[in-house]
Motif scaffolding. Structure first.
Motif, PDB file in Angstrom:
ATOM      1  N   ARG A 155       0.830  -1.206   0.000  1.00 24.82           N
ATOM      2  CA  ARG A 155       0.000   0.000   0.000  1.00 24.82           C
ATOM      3  C   ARG A 155       0.864   1.257   0.000  1.00 24.82           C
ATOM      4  O   ARG A 155       0.578   2.215  -0.713  1.00 24.82           O
ATOM      5  CB  ARG A 155      -0.942   0.024   1.211  1.00 24.82           C
ATOM      6  N   GLN A 156       1.923   1.248   0.784  1.00 21.49           N
ATOM      7  CA  GLN A 156       2.797   2.423   0.824  1.00 21.49           C
ATOM      8  C   GLN A 156       3.460   2.657  -0.530  1.00 21.49           C
ATOM      9  O   GLN A 156       3.608   3.808  -0.953  1.00 21.49           O
ATOM     10  CB  GLN A 156       3.849   2.265   1.932  1.00 21.49           C
ATOM     11  N   ALA A 157       3.839   1.590  -1.208  1.00 23.58           N
ATOM     12  CA  ALA A 157       4.437   1.735  -2.539  1.00 23.58           C
ATOM     13  C   ALA A 157       3.420   2.302  -3.525  1.00 23.58           C
ATOM     14  O   ALA A 157       3.764   3.143  -4.375  1.00 23.58           O
ATOM     15  CB  ALA A 157       4.967   0.386  -3.031  1.00 23.58           C
ATOM     16  N   ALA A 158       2.170   1.878  -3.417  1.00 24.18           N
ATOM     17  CA  ALA A 158       1.116   2.414  -4.290  1.00 24.18           C
ATOM     18  C   ALA A 158       0.894   3.897  -4.015  1.00 24.18           C
ATOM     19  O   ALA A 158       0.692   4.689  -4.943  1.00 24.18           O
ATOM     20  CB  ALA A 158      -0.181   1.624  -4.093  1.00 24.18           C
ATOM     21  N   VAL A 159       0.959   4.290  -2.752  1.00 19.75           N
ATOM     22  CA  VAL A 159       0.825   5.703  -2.389  1.00 19.75           C
ATOM     23  C   VAL A 159       1.986   6.498  -2.985  1.00 19.75           C
ATOM     24  O   VAL A 159       1.791   7.595  -3.525  1.00 19.75           O
ATOM     25  CB  VAL A 159       0.745   5.889  -0.853  1.00 19.75           C
ATOM     26  N   GLU A 160       3.190   5.953  -2.917  1.00 15.99           N
ATOM     27  CA  GLU A 160       4.348   6.659  -3.479  1.00 15.99           C
ATOM     28  C   GLU A 160       4.210   6.836  -4.995  1.00 15.99           C
ATOM     29  O   GLU A 160       4.618   7.863  -5.538  1.00 15.99           O
ATOM     30  CB  GLU A 160       5.650   5.934  -3.132  1.00 15.99           C
ATOM     31  N   ARG A 161       3.630   5.851  -5.669  1.00 20.45           N
ATOM     32  CA  ARG A 161       3.432   5.980  -7.125  1.00 20.45           C
ATOM     33  C   ARG A 161       2.493   7.137  -7.454  1.00 20.45           C
ATOM     34  O   ARG A 161       2.771   7.931  -8.353  1.00 20.45           O
ATOM     35  CB  ARG A 161       2.906   4.662  -7.713  1.00 20.45           C
ATOM     36  N   ILE A 162       1.389   7.262  -6.727  1.00 22.70           N
ATOM     37  CA  ILE A 162       0.463   8.366  -7.012  1.00 22.70           C
ATOM     38  C   ILE A 162       1.082   9.689  -6.569  1.00 22.70           C
ATOM     39  O   ILE A 162       0.928  10.715  -7.235  1.00 22.70           O
ATOM     40  CB  ILE A 162      -0.940   8.139  -6.377  1.00 22.70           C
ATOM     41  N   ARG A 163       1.851   9.666  -5.482  1.00 26.78           N
ATOM     42  CA  ARG A 163       2.540  10.878  -5.034  1.00 26.78           C
ATOM     43  C   ARG A 163       3.506  11.369  -6.123  1.00 26.78           C
ATOM     44  O   ARG A 163       3.560  12.559  -6.426  1.00 26.78           O
ATOM     45  CB  ARG A 163       3.284  10.598  -3.727  1.00 26.78           C
ATOM     46  N   ASP A 164       4.245  10.446  -6.745  1.00 31.31           N
ATOM     47  CA  ASP A 164       5.169  10.806  -7.829  1.00 31.31           C
ATOM     48  C   ASP A 164       4.412  11.382  -9.024  1.00 31.31           C
ATOM     49  O   ASP A 164       4.863  12.338  -9.659  1.00 31.31           O
ATOM     50  CB  ASP A 164       5.990   9.597  -8.272  1.00 31.31           C
ATOM     51  N   ALA A 165       3.259  10.797  -9.347  1.00 30.87           N
ATOM     52  CA  ALA A 165       2.459  11.294 -10.465  1.00 30.87           C
ATOM     53  C   ALA A 165       1.945  12.705 -10.181  1.00 30.87           C
ATOM     54  O   ALA A 165       1.954  13.573 -11.061  1.00 30.87           O
ATOM     55  CB  ALA A 165       1.290  10.344 -10.744  1.00 30.87           C
ATOM     56  N   VAL A 166       1.514  12.937  -8.945  1.00 32.07           N
ATOM     57  CA  VAL A 166       1.014  14.258  -8.561  1.00 32.07           C
ATOM     58  C   VAL A 166       2.117  15.305  -8.660  1.00 32.07           C
ATOM     59  O   VAL A 166       1.920  16.379  -9.252  1.00 32.07           O
ATOM     60  CB  VAL A 166       0.409  14.225  -7.128  1.00 32.07           C
ATOM     61  N   THR A 167       3.287  15.000  -8.114  1.00 30.39           N
ATOM     62  CA  THR A 167       4.362  16.002  -8.131  1.00 30.39           C
ATOM     63  C   THR A 167       4.958  16.185  -9.527  1.00 30.39           C
ATOM     64  O   THR A 167       5.573  17.221  -9.795  1.00 30.39           O
ATOM     65  CB  THR A 167       5.476  15.667  -7.117  1.00 30.39           C
ATOM     66  N   ALA A 168       4.750  15.216 -10.413  1.00 27.73           N
ATOM     67  CA  ALA A 168       5.184  15.402 -11.803  1.00 27.73           C
ATOM     68  C   ALA A 168       4.336  16.475 -12.485  1.00 27.73           C
ATOM     69  O   ALA A 168       4.816  17.195 -13.363  1.00 27.73           O
ATOM     70  CB  ALA A 168       5.098  14.084 -12.571  1.00 27.73           C
ATOM     71  N   ILE A 169       3.079  16.585 -12.074  1.00 23.05           N
ATOM     72  CA  ILE A 169       2.179  17.598 -12.657  1.00 23.05           C
ATOM     73  C   ILE A 169       2.284  18.913 -11.889  1.00 23.05           C
ATOM     74  O   ILE A 169       2.367  19.985 -12.486  1.00 23.05           O
ATOM     75  CB  ILE A 169       0.707  17.111 -12.630  1.00 23.05           C
ATOM     76  N   TRP A 170       2.233  18.820 -10.555  1.00 27.25           N
ATOM     77  CA  TRP A 170       2.251  20.003  -9.694  1.00 27.25           C
ATOM     78  C   TRP A 170       3.406  19.849  -8.698  1.00 27.25           C
ATOM     79  O   TRP A 170       3.209  19.319  -7.589  1.00 27.25           O
ATOM     80  CB  TRP A 170       0.928  20.134  -8.942  1.00 27.25           C
ATOM     81  N   PRO A 171       4.603  20.287  -9.055  1.00 31.69           N
ATOM     82  CA  PRO A 171       5.787  20.054  -8.206  1.00 31.69           C
ATOM     83  C   PRO A 171       5.658  20.616  -6.789  1.00 31.69           C
ATOM     84  O   PRO A 171       6.265  20.080  -5.857  1.00 31.69           O
ATOM     85  CB  PRO A 171       6.916  20.758  -8.964  1.00 31.69           C
ATOM     86  N   HIS A 172       4.855  21.640  -6.608  1.00 31.19           N
ATOM     87  CA  HIS A 172       4.693  22.261  -5.285  1.00 31.19           C
ATOM     88  C   HIS A 172       3.602  21.590  -4.444  1.00 31.19           C
ATOM     89  O   HIS A 172       3.452  21.901  -3.273  1.00 31.19           O
ATOM     90  CB  HIS A 172       4.368  23.747  -5.466  1.00 31.19           C
ATOM     91  N   ALA A 173       2.864  20.672  -5.038  1.00 32.30           N
ATOM     92  CA  ALA A 173       1.750  20.027  -4.333  1.00 32.30           C
ATOM     93  C   ALA A 173       2.245  18.861  -3.477  1.00 32.30           C
ATOM     94  O   ALA A 173       3.342  18.337  -3.667  1.00 32.30           O
ATOM     95  CB  ALA A 173       0.722  19.526  -5.343  1.00 32.30           C
ATOM     96  N   THR A 174       1.405  18.482  -2.525  1.00 35.75           N
ATOM     97  CA  THR A 174       1.671  17.295  -1.710  1.00 35.75           C
ATOM     98  C   THR A 174       0.474  16.372  -1.797  1.00 35.75           C
ATOM     99  O   THR A 174      -0.647  16.810  -2.089  1.00 35.75           O
ATOM    100  CB  THR A 174       1.911  17.662  -0.227  1.00 35.75           C
ATOM    101  N   LEU A 175       0.714  15.108  -1.545  1.00 34.14           N
ATOM    102  CA  LEU A 175      -0.368  14.129  -1.490  1.00 34.14           C
ATOM    103  C   LEU A 175      -0.435  13.635  -0.057  1.00 34.14           C
ATOM    104  O   LEU A 175       0.558  13.142   0.479  1.00 34.14           O
ATOM    105  CB  LEU A 175      -0.104  12.954  -2.437  1.00 34.14           C
ATOM    106  N   GLU A 176      -1.595  13.800   0.563  1.00 29.17           N
ATOM    107  CA  GLU A 176      -1.789  13.341   1.934  1.00 29.17           C
ATOM    108  C   GLU A 176      -2.804  12.208   1.951  1.00 29.17           C
ATOM    109  O   GLU A 176      -3.830  12.285   1.285  1.00 29.17           O
ATOM    110  CB  GLU A 176      -2.271  14.487   2.821  1.00 29.17           C
ATOM    111  N   VAL A 177      -2.480  11.177   2.703  1.00 29.06           N
ATOM    112  CA  VAL A 177      -3.380  10.038   2.847  1.00 29.06           C
ATOM    113  C   VAL A 177      -4.234  10.262   4.084  1.00 29.06           C
ATOM    114  O   VAL A 177      -3.765  10.786   5.093  1.00 29.06           O
ATOM    115  CB  VAL A 177      -2.563   8.736   2.971  1.00 29.06           C
ATOM    116  N   PHE A 178      -5.497   9.883   3.994  1.00 30.93           N
ATOM    117  CA  PHE A 178      -6.387   9.973   5.149  1.00 30.93           C
ATOM    118  C   PHE A 178      -7.275   8.744   5.159  1.00 30.93           C
ATOM    119  O   PHE A 178      -7.045   7.796   4.412  1.00 30.93           O
ATOM    120  CB  PHE A 178      -7.189  11.293   5.126  1.00 30.93           C
ATOM    121  N   GLY A 179      -8.268   8.719   5.991  1.00 32.28           N
ATOM    122  CA  GLY A 179      -9.170   7.570   6.034  1.00 32.28           C
ATOM    123  C   GLY A 179      -8.535   6.379   6.725  1.00 32.28           C
ATOM    124  O   GLY A 179      -7.583   6.501   7.495  1.00 32.28           O
TER     125      GLY A 179
END
Length: 189
Positions: free
Chosen positions: A34-58
């Motif tokens: 699960r953590q590796a999957a989160v890192e993959r989406i985090r990398d995709a997000v920062t590739a589009i918006w370098p200043h953005a962060t991805l936070e997990v909740f729930g």
């Protein structure tokens, strides 16, 4: 054998619940997946918006997730003013990187999200934009679990019970995780 020596039925049930939760809890390998999957989406997000962060909740952020639970995440600080276009940009990146299947952009919901399944892990994701209440709620839930140790095993067993009976989806008239948490906290207080 150990439970047979315990005379109290409620204490026996307590021990059985604790054993079940320990048995059903995710393994280190499942957590890492699960953590590796989160890192993959985090990398995709920062590739589009370098200043953005991805936070997990729930449930993943609180440790109250079942093996079939999705991962809830929010893109914070993207500076996207048109959320539907941000969702579409993220969907396009996921497709370009071939890292997602079953991609759905749900732009007209109260909280617009993109739903997809991670191609590598087969874990479903729900990603929203700039909605801080999810991560804030995760902090609150972790605090409550520290204050009330019985909270985690009770929630875990009840979530599984509801899931097995298909009573865990709010949109089908079921009880959502946060409502369940509120009820159990009310009981414990």
């Amino acid at each position: 054998a150990e439970l047979a020596r315990i005379k109290s039925a409620s204490l026996q049930l307590h021990h059985e619940v604790c054993r079940f939760v320990a048995y059903a809890a995710p393994s280190k390998a499942e957590v890492a997946l699960r953590q590796a999957a989160v890192e993959r989406i985090r990398d995709a997000v920062t590739a589009i918006w370098p200043h953005a962060t991805l936070e997990v909740f729930g449930s993943f952020a609180t440790g109250l997730y079942l093996p079939t639970s999705d991962v809830d995440a929010v893109v914070m600080g993207s500076k996207v003013h048109d959320i539907p276009s941000g969702l579409k940009a993220l969907a396009a990146m996921l497709m370009r990187r071939q890292m997602a299947t079953n991609i759905q952009v749900i732009a007209k919901a109260r909280v617009p999200i993109i739903k997809y399944v991670d191609s590598t892990s087969q874990i479903p994701f729900d990603v929203s934009f700039d909605v801080a209440n999810g991560p804030e709620a995760a902090v609150y839930v972790r605090e409550q679990m520290a204050t009330y140790p019985p909270l985690k095993p009770l929630i875990y067993v009840l979530k599984l019970f509801l899931q097995q009976r298909e009573l865990n989806e709010v949109y089908n008239g079921g009880v959502g995780s946060y409502a369940l948490l509120s009820m159990v906290l009310g009981f414990l207080k």
